[in-house]
Design an enzyme around this catalytic site. Structure first.
Site, mmCIF file in Angstrom:
data_model
loop_
_atom_site.group_PDB
_atom_site.id
_atom_site.type_symbol
_atom_site.label_atom_id
_atom_site.label_comp_id
_atom_site.label_asym_id
_atom_site.label_seq_id
_atom_site.Cartn_x
_atom_site.Cartn_y
_atom_site.Cartn_z
ATOM 1 N N ARG A 180 0.845 -1.207 0.000
ATOM 2 C CA ARG A 180 0.000 0.000 0.000
ATOM 3 C C ARG A 180 0.874 1.248 0.000
ATOM 4 O O ARG A 180 0.520 2.284 -0.533
ATOM 5 C CB ARG A 180 -0.960 0.005 1.199
ATOM 6 C CG ARG A 180 -1.749 1.321 1.273
ATOM 7 C CD ARG A 180 -3.037 1.310 2.100
ATOM 8 N NE ARG A 180 -3.093 0.325 3.141
ATOM 9 C CZ ARG A 180 -2.539 0.447 4.363
ATOM 10 N NH1 ARG A 180 -1.881 1.550 4.669
ATOM 11 N NH2 ARG A 180 -2.670 -0.510 5.233
ATOM 12 N N LYS A 220 -7.848 6.344 -19.319
ATOM 13 C CA LYS A 220 -8.104 6.883 -20.650
ATOM 14 C C LYS A 220 -6.834 6.814 -21.488
ATOM 15 O O LYS A 220 -6.357 5.742 -21.784
ATOM 16 C CB LYS A 220 -8.667 8.299 -20.507
ATOM 17 C CG LYS A 220 -9.768 8.430 -19.426
ATOM 18 C CD LYS A 220 -11.026 7.669 -19.726
ATOM 19 C CE LYS A 220 -11.985 7.588 -18.542
ATOM 20 N NZ LYS A 220 -12.403 8.844 -17.953
ATOM 21 N N ASP A 268 -7.484 18.915 -14.296
ATOM 22 C CA ASP A 268 -7.706 17.547 -14.777
ATOM 23 C C ASP A 268 -7.276 17.536 -16.241
ATOM 24 O O ASP A 268 -7.921 18.141 -17.099
ATOM 25 C CB ASP A 268 -9.193 17.191 -14.616
ATOM 26 C CG ASP A 268 -9.493 15.751 -15.055
ATOM 27 O OD1 ASP A 268 -8.756 15.223 -15.910
ATOM 28 O OD2 ASP A 268 -10.491 15.186 -14.563
#
Ligand SMILES: *Cc1c(COP(=O)(O)O)cnc(C)c1O
Length: 383
Positions: free
Chosen positions: A47, A195, A170
């Site tokens: 993690r 994407k 973004d």
């Protein structure tokens, strides 16, 4: 010597030494043994640190010219973590036309957590006039999803700096191949790695990239504490995807320009919204702040029925959400990507019932244009 972006997609400056493996190994492990008491290999628990994830983080940081990139399990996980930088009572100025999931997060989760938002069209409304005593950040996308509004990043950064605010961008739609907001003064860049970075519609990922050490430090603490980290295998998929980012972006853009031009000449098409068209109001700003126009385009047709018929008839072009992959996808923002955005907001943003959004892929453009021609002819024959 600073390398060009297309090279940076494929090579990091540093030498690797995993038996000379050209493809970075997948460290599919949750934890790491310690060599001795009080000692660490530098890796304790996945993690917090994982070599494969670190590799994709270094590549993305290098592409965006940041000091650090954090890889998360999705774009929304990245945006959710970013919101942890703020506290109840804080106020953010956000673009009105955003990815639907971001609007949902801000309106339905962050507000409940005591964060206030003012949403304005950052591309033409006065950002400065909306600043309050408790304003902490300006959050934009450029070009926006799906209306392709273009905001001047350097100008917004200047306003943010003068008022001590963070500018968060973004950058999913253009990818770092075409635009680097940190170089233009932004403090934090977000990517849905699902994407263009991944590029193959086969993995979800998200990134937060910054060029400020103190933001990186704060985000690293939040990251290990909240835990929506990217898995080793998905990190590898994104690494692999990024290797071809350059040629994919170039080819997809070439196809998008051809489709935009073709659509402009079609009876029944009322608007073609693509920032690479000279008549697009953001064309000049795009020319200044980006190296390309991307491959996302939005268009409107004369009726809802026409839009529906296109969605029904396309075959090679697939009717699906998401974007940025090698496959050309078409979607209907009203009921898909922006379904959770209130109708008034949607309509104010110009997302009508005859609006379609296309993510142009890298197929041969002859086939894409042939399919569109066939679909349009069929619809017209029926009328
Ligand atoms: C898809 C997308 C997101 C969300 O990313 P996920 O990986 O789907 O969670 C955020 N911003 C933009 C612009 C997007 O297109």
């Amino acid at each position: 010597m600073a390398r060009e972006i297309g090279t940076k997609c494929i090579h990091l400056e540093e030498e690797l030494n995993h038996y000379g493996a050209i493809s970075y190994p997948i460290y599919q492990t949750a934890t790491f043994a310690h060599p001795g008491v009080g000692q660490s290999t530098g890796y304790d628990y996945s993690r917090v640190q994982n070599p494969t994830r670190e590799q994709v983080e270094k590549v993305v940081a290098s592409l965006e010219n940041g000091v650090d990139a954090l890889a998360l399990s999705s774009g929304m996980a990245a945006i959710t973590l970013m919101m942890e930088l703020f506290a109840p009572g804080d106020h953010l100025i956000v673009d009105a036309d955003l990815y639907g999931g971001s609007i949902r997060l801000f309106e339905q989760i962050s507000r409940k957590n005591g964060i206030a938002f003012t949403s304005i069209d950052c591309c033409f409304e006065d950002i400065e006039g909306q600043i309050r005593e408790n304003t902490k950040a300006v959050y934009i996308e450029t070009p926006t999803n799906p209306m392709m509004h273009v905001t001047d990043i350097a100008k917004s950064a200047d306003i943010a700096k003068r008022h001590g605010l963070l500018l968060i961008v973004d950058n999913t739609f253009l990818s770092p191949y075409f635009q680097n907001p940190l170089d233009l003064g932004a403090d934090l860049v977000i990517h849905s790695g699902t994407k263009y970075l991944g590029g193959h519609n086969d993995a979800l990922a998200g990134f937060l990239v910054t060029n400020r050490e103190e933001i990186s430090e704060r985000l690293r603490f939040l990251y290990k504490t909240t835990g929506a980290v990217l898995s080793p295998f998905d990190s590898w998929l994104i690494l692999r995807g990024i290797k071809t980012l350059g040629i994919r972006m170039e080819r997809a853009q070439e196809n998008a320009i051809a489709i935009a031009e073709w659509l402009k000449g079609q009876p029944g098409v009322t608007d073609v919204i693509y920032p690479g068209l000279e008549e697009h109001p953001g064309y000049g700003i795009m020319k200044r702040q980006a190296r390309g126009f991307g491959a996302m385009l939005t268009f409107r047709v004369e009726s809802k029925e026409f839009a529906m018929a296109i969605l029904e008839k396309v075959k090679l072009i697939q009717y699906a959400e998401s974007l940025g992959g090698v496959e050309t996808l078409i979607t209907y923002p009203t009921t898909q990507t922006h379904a959770d955005v209130p109708k008034e907001v949607r309509e104010k943003n110009g997302i009508t019932e005859s609006t379609l959004r296309m993510s142009v892929g890298i197929e041969d453009k002859k086939d894409l244009l042939a399919e569109l021609a066939e679909v349009f002819n069929e619809i017209r024959r029926k009328d």
